[in-house]
Write a protein that holds these residues in place. Structure first.
Motif, PDB file in Angstrom:
ATOM      1  N   GLY A 219       0.780  -1.223   0.000  1.00 55.05           N
ATOM      2  CA  GLY A 219       0.000   0.000   0.000  1.00 55.05           C
ATOM      3  C   GLY A 219       0.813   1.275   0.000  1.00 55.05           C
ATOM      4  N   LYS A 220       2.137   1.183  -0.157  1.00 55.41           N
ATOM      5  CA  LYS A 220       2.969   2.391  -0.139  1.00 55.41           C
ATOM      6  C   LYS A 220       2.666   3.321  -1.313  1.00 55.41           C
ATOM      7  CE  LYS A 220       6.869   0.119   2.182  1.00 55.41           C
ATOM      8  NZ  LYS A 220       8.286  -0.314   2.025  1.00 55.41           N
ATOM      9  N   PHE A 221       2.067   2.758  -2.356  1.00 52.28           N
ATOM     10  CA  PHE A 221       1.719   3.561  -3.530  1.00 52.28           C
ATOM     11  C   PHE A 221       0.818   4.736  -3.144  1.00 52.28           C
ATOM     12  CE2 PHE A 221      -1.279   4.626  -6.876  1.00 52.28           C
ATOM     13  CZ  PHE A 221      -0.459   4.825  -7.972  1.00 52.28           C
ATOM     14  N   ALA A 257     -16.463  -6.259  -1.576  1.00 53.27           N
ATOM     15  CA  ALA A 257     -15.177  -5.607  -1.859  1.00 53.27           C
ATOM     16  C   ALA A 257     -14.319  -6.475  -2.759  1.00 53.27           C
ATOM     17  CB  ALA A 257     -14.435  -5.311  -0.549  1.00 53.27           C
ATOM     18  N   GLY A 258     -14.606  -6.465  -4.042  1.00 48.60           N
ATOM     19  CA  GLY A 258     -13.793  -7.199  -4.991  1.00 48.60           C
ATOM     20  C   GLY A 258     -12.510  -6.467  -5.307  1.00 48.60           C
ATOM     21  N   ASN A 259     -11.671  -7.088  -6.110  1.00 50.65           N
ATOM     22  CA  ASN A 259     -10.389  -6.512  -6.490  1.00 50.65           C
ATOM     23  C   ASN A 259     -10.547  -5.118  -7.088  1.00 50.65           C
ATOM     24  OD1 ASN A 259      -7.444  -6.790  -7.247  1.00 50.65           O
ATOM     25  ND2 ASN A 259      -8.345  -6.559  -9.270  1.00 50.65           N
ATOM     26  N   SER A 260     -11.520  -4.958  -7.966  1.00 52.77           N
ATOM     27  CA  SER A 260     -11.717  -3.687  -8.648  1.00 52.77           C
ATOM     28  C   SER A 260     -12.115  -2.580  -7.685  1.00 52.77           C
ATOM     29  CB  SER A 260     -12.793  -3.840  -9.729  1.00 52.77           C
ATOM     30  OG  SER A 260     -13.039  -2.613 -10.370  1.00 52.77           O
ATOM     31  N   GLU A 261     -13.073  -2.887  -6.779  1.00 59.95           N
ATOM     32  CA  GLU A 261     -13.555  -1.871  -5.848  1.00 59.95           C
ATOM     33  C   GLU A 261     -12.460  -1.386  -4.920  1.00 59.95           C
ATOM     34  OE1 GLU A 261     -15.098  -4.631  -6.534  1.00 59.95           O
ATOM     35  OE2 GLU A 261     -17.049  -4.060  -7.345  1.00 59.95           O
ATOM     36  N   VAL A 262     -11.629  -2.310  -4.446  1.00 55.32           N
ATOM     37  CA  VAL A 262     -10.561  -1.930  -3.516  1.00 55.32           C
ATOM     38  C   VAL A 262      -9.508  -1.078  -4.226  1.00 55.32           C
ATOM     39  CG1 VAL A 262      -8.707  -2.796  -2.038  1.00 55.32           C
ATOM     40  CG2 VAL A 262     -10.939  -3.922  -2.021  1.00 55.32           C
ATOM     41  N   TYR A 263      -9.130  -1.476  -5.432  1.00 55.45           N
ATOM     42  CA  TYR A 263      -8.161  -0.675  -6.190  1.00 55.45           C
ATOM     43  C   TYR A 263      -8.729   0.698  -6.522  1.00 55.45           C
ATOM     44  CZ  TYR A 263      -4.162  -3.753  -6.895  1.00 55.45           C
ATOM     45  OH  TYR A 263      -3.023  -4.494  -6.701  1.00 55.45           O
ATOM     46  N   ASN A 264     -10.016   0.747  -6.886  1.00 53.60           N
ATOM     47  CA  ASN A 264     -10.631   2.046  -7.151  1.00 53.60           C
ATOM     48  C   ASN A 264     -10.582   2.944  -5.927  1.00 53.60           C
ATOM     49  OD1 ASN A 264     -11.237   1.353  -9.782  1.00 53.60           O
ATOM     50  ND2 ASN A 264     -13.352   0.781  -9.353  1.00 53.60           N
ATOM     51  N   ALA A 265     -10.833   2.352  -4.760  1.00 56.03           N
ATOM     52  CA  ALA A 265     -10.767   3.125  -3.512  1.00 56.03           C
ATOM     53  C   ALA A 265      -9.348   3.603  -3.241  1.00 56.03           C
ATOM     54  CB  ALA A 265     -11.264   2.266  -2.345  1.00 56.03           C
ATOM     55  N   ALA A 266      -8.373   2.739  -3.506  1.00 56.97           N
ATOM     56  CA  ALA A 266      -6.975   3.116  -3.295  1.00 56.97           C
ATOM     57  C   ALA A 266      -6.572   4.262  -4.212  1.00 56.97           C
ATOM     58  CB  ALA A 266      -6.063   1.912  -3.523  1.00 56.97           C
ATOM     59  N   PHE A 267      -6.989   4.197  -5.466  1.00 58.87           N
ATOM     60  CA  PHE A 267      -6.642   5.256  -6.415  1.00 58.87           C
ATOM     61  C   PHE A 267      -7.364   6.560  -6.077  1.00 58.87           C
ATOM     62  CE2 PHE A 267      -5.864   1.660  -9.646  1.00 58.87           C
ATOM     63  CZ  PHE A 267      -4.545   1.543  -9.224  1.00 58.87           C
ATOM     64  N   LYS A 268      -8.587   6.444  -5.582  1.00 65.19           N
ATOM     65  CA  LYS A 268      -9.321   7.649  -5.198  1.00 65.19           C
ATOM     66  C   LYS A 268      -8.621   8.335  -4.037  1.00 65.19           C
ATOM     67  CE  LYS A 268     -13.977   9.345  -4.301  1.00 65.19           C
ATOM     68  NZ  LYS A 268     -15.409   8.993  -4.195  1.00 65.19           N
ATOM     69  N   GLY A 593     -18.879  -1.423   7.117  1.00 67.24           N
ATOM     70  CA  GLY A 593     -18.087  -2.636   7.234  1.00 67.24           C
ATOM     71  C   GLY A 593     -16.609  -2.376   7.020  1.00 67.24           C
ATOM     72  N   ALA A 594     -15.829  -3.366   7.346  1.00 67.51           N
ATOM     73  CA  ALA A 594     -14.380  -3.260   7.120  1.00 67.51           C
ATOM     74  C   ALA A 594     -13.793  -4.652   6.933  1.00 67.51           C
ATOM     75  CB  ALA A 594     -13.703  -2.553   8.288  1.00 67.51           C
ATOM     76  N   LYS A 595     -12.760  -4.737   6.137  1.00 63.58           N
ATOM     77  CA  LYS A 595     -12.021  -5.989   5.935  1.00 63.58           C
ATOM     78  C   LYS A 595     -10.559  -5.665   5.706  1.00 63.58           C
ATOM     79  CE  LYS A 595     -11.293  -7.620   1.916  1.00 63.58           C
ATOM     80  NZ  LYS A 595     -11.305  -8.411   0.672  1.00 63.58           N
ATOM     81  N   ARG A 596      -9.729  -6.675   5.806  1.00 61.40           N
ATOM     82  CA  ARG A 596      -8.294  -6.489   5.553  1.00 61.40           C
ATOM     83  C   ARG A 596      -7.968  -6.939   4.134  1.00 61.40           C
ATOM     84  NH1 ARG A 596      -5.811  -4.753   9.896  1.00 61.40           N
ATOM     85  NH2 ARG A 596      -6.809  -5.189  11.903  1.00 61.40           N
ATOM     86  N   ASP A 597      -7.431  -6.009   3.359  1.00 64.16           N
ATOM     87  CA  ASP A 597      -7.002  -6.340   2.009  1.00 64.16           C
ATOM     88  C   ASP A 597      -5.522  -6.726   2.062  1.00 64.16           C
ATOM     89  OD1 ASP A 597      -7.627  -6.037  -1.029  1.00 64.16           O
ATOM     90  OD2 ASP A 597      -5.697  -5.052  -0.733  1.00 64.16           O
ATOM     91  N   PRO A 598      -5.118  -7.766   1.320  1.00 64.17           N
ATOM     92  CA  PRO A 598      -3.707  -8.209   1.383  1.00 64.17           C
ATOM     93  C   PRO A 598      -2.709  -7.179   0.876  1.00 64.17           C
ATOM     94  CG  PRO A 598      -4.926  -9.373  -0.345  1.00 64.17           C
ATOM     95  CD  PRO A 598      -5.931  -8.641   0.476  1.00 64.17           C
ATOM     96  N   VAL A 599      -3.153  -6.228   0.054  1.00 60.07           N
ATOM     97  CA  VAL A 599      -2.246  -5.200  -0.464  1.00 60.07           C
ATOM     98  C   VAL A 599      -2.344  -3.904   0.338  1.00 60.07           C
ATOM     99  CG1 VAL A 599      -1.693  -3.747  -2.462  1.00 60.07           C
ATOM    100  CG2 VAL A 599      -2.297  -6.150  -2.800  1.00 60.07           C
ATOM    101  N   PHE A 600      -3.567  -3.412   0.537  1.00 54.69           N
ATOM    102  CA  PHE A 600      -3.748  -2.076   1.085  1.00 54.69           C
ATOM    103  C   PHE A 600      -4.090  -2.045   2.570  1.00 54.69           C
ATOM    104  CE2 PHE A 600      -4.895  -1.796  -3.455  1.00 54.69           C
ATOM    105  CZ  PHE A 600      -3.926  -0.898  -3.851  1.00 54.69           C
ATOM    106  N   GLY A 601      -4.294  -3.198   3.190  1.00 52.31           N
ATOM    107  CA  GLY A 601      -4.640  -3.209   4.597  1.00 52.31           C
ATOM    108  C   GLY A 601      -6.126  -2.968   4.803  1.00 52.31           C
ATOM    109  N   PRO A 602      -6.518  -2.348   5.933  1.00 56.11           N
ATOM    110  CA  PRO A 602      -7.942  -2.180   6.242  1.00 56.11           C
ATOM    111  C   PRO A 602      -8.687  -1.350   5.206  1.00 56.11           C
ATOM    112  CG  PRO A 602      -6.608  -1.816   8.205  1.00 56.11           C
ATOM    113  CD  PRO A 602      -5.659  -1.904   7.049  1.00 56.11           C
ATOM    114  N   VAL A 603      -9.821  -1.888   4.749  1.00 58.77           N
ATOM    115  CA  VAL A 603     -10.708  -1.217   3.802  1.00 58.77           C
ATOM    116  C   VAL A 603     -12.055  -1.032   4.485  1.00 58.77           C
ATOM    117  CG1 VAL A 603     -11.850  -1.358   1.556  1.00 58.77           C
ATOM    118  CG2 VAL A 603      -9.545  -2.285   1.847  1.00 58.77           C
ATOM    119  N   VAL A 604     -12.575   0.193   4.475  1.00 56.82           N
ATOM    120  CA  VAL A 604     -13.847   0.502   5.127  1.00 56.82           C
ATOM    121  C   VAL A 604     -14.898   0.747   4.054  1.00 56.82           C
ATOM    122  CG1 VAL A 604     -15.053   2.076   6.695  1.00 56.82           C
ATOM    123  CG2 VAL A 604     -12.660   1.455   7.129  1.00 56.82           C
ATOM    124  N   MET A 605     -16.104   0.225   4.291  1.00 58.25           N
ATOM    125  CA  MET A 605     -17.194   0.332   3.317  1.00 58.25           C
ATOM    126  C   MET A 605     -18.426   0.910   3.979  1.00 58.25           C
ATOM    127  SD  MET A 605     -20.253  -1.476   2.652  1.00 58.25           S
ATOM    128  CE  MET A 605     -20.079  -3.231   2.905  1.00 58.25           C
TER     129      MET A 605
END
Length: 706
Positions: A219-221, A257-268, A593-605
């Motif tokens: 998640g350093k990106f 929280a699929g792959n696309s949604e998490v990456y979209n959140a990270a980019f946002k 909700g929240a889950k742990r993503d293997p790349v970005f860590g905690p993701v909140v929804m």
């Protein structure tokens, strides 16, 4: 000095695998490096088979080169790379580009691991393997097997795909795109995108950065991209957006929280431009590389085709821009030059017989109008319209404004084929982006304006840090109780855990018998009854939730019976701790909700509950940490946000309460590493100023608490 200087600005380069044999990668790289040598760089070919290559002395080993080597490039079979890098380490080389393929991308993970061990052992900063190479046009370095590319500019392109990279380079000449640095990442054995972004942050030759990403390793990106995006626009094209790789887990958050949604959140969160396709990538590069900052969202549209003017107006509304209102002076002057059939409005329709002079007068007046901060010029092929003449007038306008130190973005859409091809090319050559249709031009202008906003946008950490302090203090003061609650995170215990951490929960009791259930229900009035078991995560699906039961005894027995049936059918070795008897709560349903993503860590929804999450899946995601401002952005991105604001006479919901929930859930995921998922569904949000309350809660923990 950055560790990446050796990659981008070496004084001496060694190529292991150099050759003169046509068709070999080592030959292509060697030829490309000749320009580096011609401009004063030291070049050392390495190959046991030759004494010299292209008239340059060739060495049989890197260890036999007496000079210090800043950068080594490997273009040899994969099985020889480990030994070669070991020699590079002994030589003291600190920078490498490994072009060679045949590693993890070919399921040869063991060889890649051995290679990484050598790289880590000698601390050699490495690009690749399985990459095209690196190009720095400002130091005449083409350390790649790409064709020679000489268009110098201000774009840095970082790509995980060599094919995407070469396609962009090939289209660059037509689109007048010039580059500063080009990096093919390959398997990313060492250097990651975030490090390159940090290097480019202060690179004077780079104005805009584009990336093609298939996946990130950590998640350093986010922090690197967010920091640089305040100075320079960052454009990302991400492939693999489907949910094929997403694994559904226990909670709603996990399944949504699929792959696309998490990456979209990270980019946002990164404040980057997350484009949907290659065309968008090229279009944004066209505008960002040559156009100035946009001061406001007010633009003027000038056209000789009313229909395309209307399409442009639709896009202006769609992408959040505004059609500027012409000043009185502009309107009066326009009336002098335009035919009576022309309506003086924005978009400004010059009518189909518009000639160069009519366009020129319009340009001159728009330049003087202080209400306008962006210009789109539309032209369609007409017998009386000289498209090349109009394009020349538009370039004159641009140059005139530069001379006056007035900077206003100018874009064009010359719609047509061969008849406007020369005009579009001329505009591109002179630094005015030309788009095939007005919609794309407006979309690009909207991104330019968004970049202006992002430059001045900051999150405040005060509220987040306040919640962090509260939660950390609760954990310290209630360590034993919290351990007990999380060892058996049924709904009752989950809610007690949330209550300790500042969440409002309903009045509730856990009944072990019918008699207890009847007593509790009598004290609470209208109630909801649910099974209490950490082994039954979705109680409604198991028939273990009864709202406002008419007969408490029957409800208790039904819930226990259905719970036991569920455990038996699912072959779950679990227990039922009783039946929860809880006060009945009213309010607008939301989900957090929240889950742990293997790349970005905690993701909140978050999102509205009921049909909005079950059918429409109207949810929005954010990457922790969640600040108050960030939470508001996430909430406002919901399609159903207007419902929270209040529609048809409904009062506005307590959106501040929802923001607080998001911040608190994010902090819980930070502080408690043992929590894998949190699902609050529903929470009931009341009208503004009256907060809300947690209706249902699910917490999923790791098998062993830390």
């Amino acid at each position: 000095m950055s560790e990446l200087e050796g990659i981008f600005n070496p004084k001496s380069v060694a190529l292991i695998g150099a050759t003169e044999t046509e068709g070999k990668v080592g030959q292509s790289v060697m030829k490309n490096l000749m320009k580096f040598k011609e401009h004063g760089g030291k070049l050392f070919p390495v190959n046991r088979k030759y004494n010299e290559i292209y008239g340059i002395k060739c060495y049989n080993s890197i260890l036999n080169i007496e000079d210090a080597i800043d950068l080594v490039i490997l273009a040899i079979p994969a099985e020889y790379t480990v030994d070669a890098m070991e020699e590079c380490g002994k030589k003291g080389i600190k920078s490498a580009i490994i072009i060679t393929a045949g590693f993890s991308e070919s399921d040869n993970k063991d060889l890649e691991l051995k290679l990484k061990n050598v790289i880590d052992k000698y601390k050699i900063r490495t690009i690749g393997p399985n990459c095209l190479g690196v190009i720095n046009l400002y130091s005449n370095l083409n350390a790649s097997f790409s064709k020679e590319f000489s268009k110098i500019g201000n774009i840095a392109f970082i790509s995980q795909s060599g094919a995407i990279l070469t396609a962009l380079l090939d289209i660059a000449e037509y689109s007048n795109l010039g580059f500063s640095k080009i990096v093919s990442m390959g398997n990313k054995i060492d250097i990651q995108e975030d490090e390159i972004l940090r290097y480019l942050e202060n690179d004077p030759n780079t104005k805009v950065i584009a990336l093609y990403i298939e996946g990130l390793k950590d998640g350093k990106f986010i922090s690197a991209a967010k920091r640089i995006s305040r100075k320079k626009p960052v454009i990302v094209l991400k492939s693999g957006r489907s949910k094929e790789g997403a694994k559904a887990v226990s909670s709603h958050t996990g399944s949504l929280a699929g792959n696309s949604e998490v990456y979209n959140a990270a980019f946002k969160k990164s404040r980057v431009f997350n484009v949907e396709g290659f065309e968008d990538l090229v279009n944004l590069l066209k505008i960002f590389s040559v156009q100035p900052r946009m001061k406001s969202n007010r633009i003027a549209v000038v056209t000789n085709a009313g229909g395309f003017g209307v399409l442009a107006a639709d896009s202006v509304d769609k992408y959040g821009l505004e059609l500027a209102k012409f000043s009185k002076e502009t309107v009066l002057e326009l009336k002098k030059y335009l035919p009576e059939t022309s309506k003086i409005s924005n978009p400004l329709d010059l009518i189909g017989d518009a000639d160069v002079e009519r366009y020129r007068h319009a340009f001159e007046l728009i330049e003087k109008d202080k209400n306008i901060d962006g210009l789109l010029v539309i032209l369609t092929p007409q017998g009386m319209t000289d498209s090349l003449g109009v394009s020349r007038e538009l370039v004159k306008l641009k140059n005139y404004m530069i001379c006056k130190n007035e900077k206003m973005p100018i874009v064009a859409s010359f719609v047509g084929g061969g008849s406007v091809m020369e005009s579009r090319s001329y505009l591109q050559e002179k630094g005015i982006p030309a788009f095939i249709c007005p919609e794309l031009a407006v979309k690009a202008l909207a991104c330019l304006y968004r970049q202006s906003i992002l430059r001045d946008k900051y999150d405040s950490p005060e509220y987040l840090n306040k919640i962090r302090k509260e939660v950390s203090s609760v954990k310290k003061d209630n360590h034993v109780l919290i351990k007990e609650l999380l060892e058996n995170p049924n709904e009752s215990n989950s809610k007690e855990f949330l209550k300790l951490n500042g969440f409002n929960i309903p009045k509730k009791f856990v009944a072990k018998s019918v008699e207890e259930a009847e007593t509790y229900a009598k004290s609470l009035g209208k109630v909801v009854m649910k099974v209490v078991s950490s082994n039954i995560p979705h109680k409604s699906d198991a028939g273990c939730v009864i709202i406002n039961p008419a007969n408490i005894k029957e409800a208790f027995e039904t819930i226990i019976k259905n719970g036991e049936k569920y455990l038996s059918e699912k072959n779950v070795d679990g227990i039922i701790d009783g039946v929860l008897v809880e006060e009945y709560i009213l309010g607008k349903e939301i989900i957090i909700g929240a889950k742990r993503d293997p790349v970005f860590g905690p993701v909140v929804m978050t999102g509205l509950g009921g049909i909005f999450v079950e059918v429409l899946k109207d949810v929005s995601f954010g990457i922790s940490p969640i600040t108050e401002e960030y939470a508001e952005e996430i909430i406002k991105s919901l399609k159903s946000y207007k419902i929270l604001e209040g529609v048809r006479g409904e009062k506005r919901s307590d959106i501040n309460y929802l923001k607080e929930l998001m911040v608190r859930v994010g902090v819980l995921m930070e502080v408690y590493n043992e929590i894998l998922e949190i699902d609050i569904n529903p929470a009931f949000i009341k009208e503004e100023g009256h907060g809300g309350i947690v209706g249902d809660a699910l917490i999923v923990i790791q098998n062993k608490l830390k």
